[in-house]
Design a protein around this motif. Structure first.
Motif, PDB file in Angstrom:
ATOM      1  N   UNK A 182       0.807  -1.233   0.000  1.00 58.60           N
ATOM      2  CA  UNK A 182       0.000   0.000   0.000  1.00 58.60           C
ATOM      3  C   UNK A 182       0.837   1.279   0.000  1.00 58.60           C
ATOM      4  N   UNK A 183       2.154   1.151   0.109  1.00 57.27           N
ATOM      5  CA  UNK A 183       3.078   2.293  -0.003  1.00 57.27           C
ATOM      6  C   UNK A 183       2.642   3.513   0.812  1.00 57.27           C
ATOM      7  N   UNK A 184       2.514   3.386   2.116  1.00 54.26           N
ATOM      8  CA  UNK A 184       2.111   4.536   2.922  1.00 54.26           C
ATOM      9  C   UNK A 184       3.195   5.614   2.943  1.00 54.26           C
ATOM     10  N   UNK A 185       2.766   6.865   3.110  1.00 59.36           N
ATOM     11  CA  UNK A 185       3.712   7.973   3.242  1.00 59.36           C
ATOM     12  C   UNK A 185       4.283   8.048   4.653  1.00 59.36           C
ATOM     13  N   UNK A 186       3.524   7.518   5.620  1.00 57.05           N
ATOM     14  CA  UNK A 186       4.004   7.486   7.004  1.00 57.05           C
ATOM     15  C   UNK A 186       3.415   6.251   7.679  1.00 57.05           C
ATOM     16  N   UNK A 187       3.989   5.882   8.813  1.00 53.73           N
ATOM     17  CA  UNK A 187       3.441   4.823   9.648  1.00 53.73           C
ATOM     18  C   UNK A 187       2.969   5.432  10.954  1.00 53.73           C
ATOM     19  N   UNK A 188       1.852   4.931  11.458  1.00 54.19           N
ATOM     20  CA  UNK A 188       1.324   5.350  12.745  1.00 54.19           C
ATOM     21  C   UNK A 188       1.305   4.112  13.626  1.00 54.19           C
ATOM     22  N   UNK A 189       2.216   4.037  14.587  1.00 52.76           N
ATOM     23  CA  UNK A 189       2.441   2.785  15.307  1.00 52.76           C
ATOM     24  C   UNK A 189       2.125   2.912  16.787  1.00 52.76           C
ATOM     25  N   UNK A 190       1.738   1.786  17.380  1.00 55.70           N
ATOM     26  CA  UNK A 190       1.595   1.714  18.826  1.00 55.70           C
ATOM     27  C   UNK A 190       2.916   2.098  19.478  1.00 55.70           C
ATOM     28  N   UNK A 191       2.834   2.831  20.571  1.00 60.21           N
ATOM     29  CA  UNK A 191       4.063   3.278  21.246  1.00 60.21           C
ATOM     30  C   UNK A 191       4.933   2.101  21.690  1.00 60.21           C
ATOM     31  N   UNK A 192       4.337   0.922  21.836  1.00 57.57           N
ATOM     32  CA  UNK A 192       5.091  -0.269  22.227  1.00 57.57           C
ATOM     33  C   UNK A 192       6.041  -0.738  21.127  1.00 57.57           C
ATOM     34  N   UNK A 193       5.831  -0.237  19.905  1.00 56.32           N
ATOM     35  CA  UNK A 193       6.659  -0.665  18.772  1.00 56.32           C
ATOM     36  C   UNK A 193       7.822   0.285  18.489  1.00 56.32           C
TER      37      UNK A 193
END
Length: 235
Positions: A182-193
């Motif tokens: 899906x080639x995202x421009x950014x990642x939004x991740x759980x703080x645990x990651x």
């Protein structure tokens, strides 16, 4: 909007709310964020009549005490319901866009993969006429891929959590297969990651990393250098 604009931001998670007299994802929660010039994170669902509404859960129970799925309503049915013990109703996305009117950056999360084409098309109809700045995100790679194909000019992000119930999905997210798809421009991740080598490597190569959900000012101070932007319940 340039991708660098999404860095060094502190987003108000579902607006500035307390879920007592100011419910999450409500007009007063967004008004409070705007008054403080704080970017807003919000969530959208599509109803039976194709109305896009701003609400987090699939089910209404936590916020309204009605144990029904939001997707089974039309908006005329839904607008009779109030949030928690307040007078405030579930707003439409159209209402929220009119309220914000470009005053702050919006981070719009598409909450489910129910009727993806219609939901994404309806969202584009509204955003194409919106004069303010926005970015979109979703947990669902098929949604992010839809924007990659149909609206590549939109800045889009893939949400990633630490644990998925489905074993196969969990395995997929441990690789870059879905990111490449899906080639995202950014990642939004759980703080645990944030501390995982994989996320650190992705960030080192220039992909912005947003993280959620920051619970207090101590966490803001701790994590502000480990991610490019924070999504917080504390502003």
């Amino acid at each position: 909007m340039k991708i660098d604009k999404i860095k060094k931001q502190l987003f108000a998670h579902r607006g500035i709310h307390n879920n007592i007299d100011i419910p999450e994802n409500s007009i007063p929660a967004f008004k409070k964020a705007i008054s403080k010039n704080i970017p807003i994170e919000l969530d959208i669902h599509i109803l039976k009549d194709n109305t896009l509404v701003v609400f987090h859960d699939d089910n209404l129970k936590r916020m309204t005490k009605i144990d029904k799925n939001i997707r089974d309503y039309t908006y005329p049915e839904l607008e009779k319901i109030t949030l928690l013990n307040t007078k405030y109703k579930i707003p439409t996305l159209k209402e929220v866009l009119k309220l914000v009117d470009g005053k702050v950056l919006l981070l719009i999360e598409l909450k489910n993969d129910h009727r993806v084409n219609t939901m994404c098309e309806e969202l584009c109809k509204q955003l194409d006429n919106y004069k303010g700045e926005f970015i979109i995100q979703s947990f669902y790679p098929n949604i992010i891929n839809w924007f990659k194909k149909n609206k590549p000019e939109y800045i889009r992000g893939l949400l990633i959590m630490k644990n998925y119930k489905n074993k196969f999905v969990r395995l997929l997210f441990k690789t870059n297969i879905l990111i490449n798809y899906c080639s995202p421009d950014f990642l939004s991740v759980s703080k645990k990651l944030l501390e995982t080598p994989r996320i650190k490597k992705i960030r080192s190569k220039g992909t912005p990393i947003l993280t959620w959900t920051i619970k207090d000012k101590k966490e803001i101070s701790k994590l502000k250098d480990e991610a490019d932007s924070l999504i917080s319940n504390t502003i």
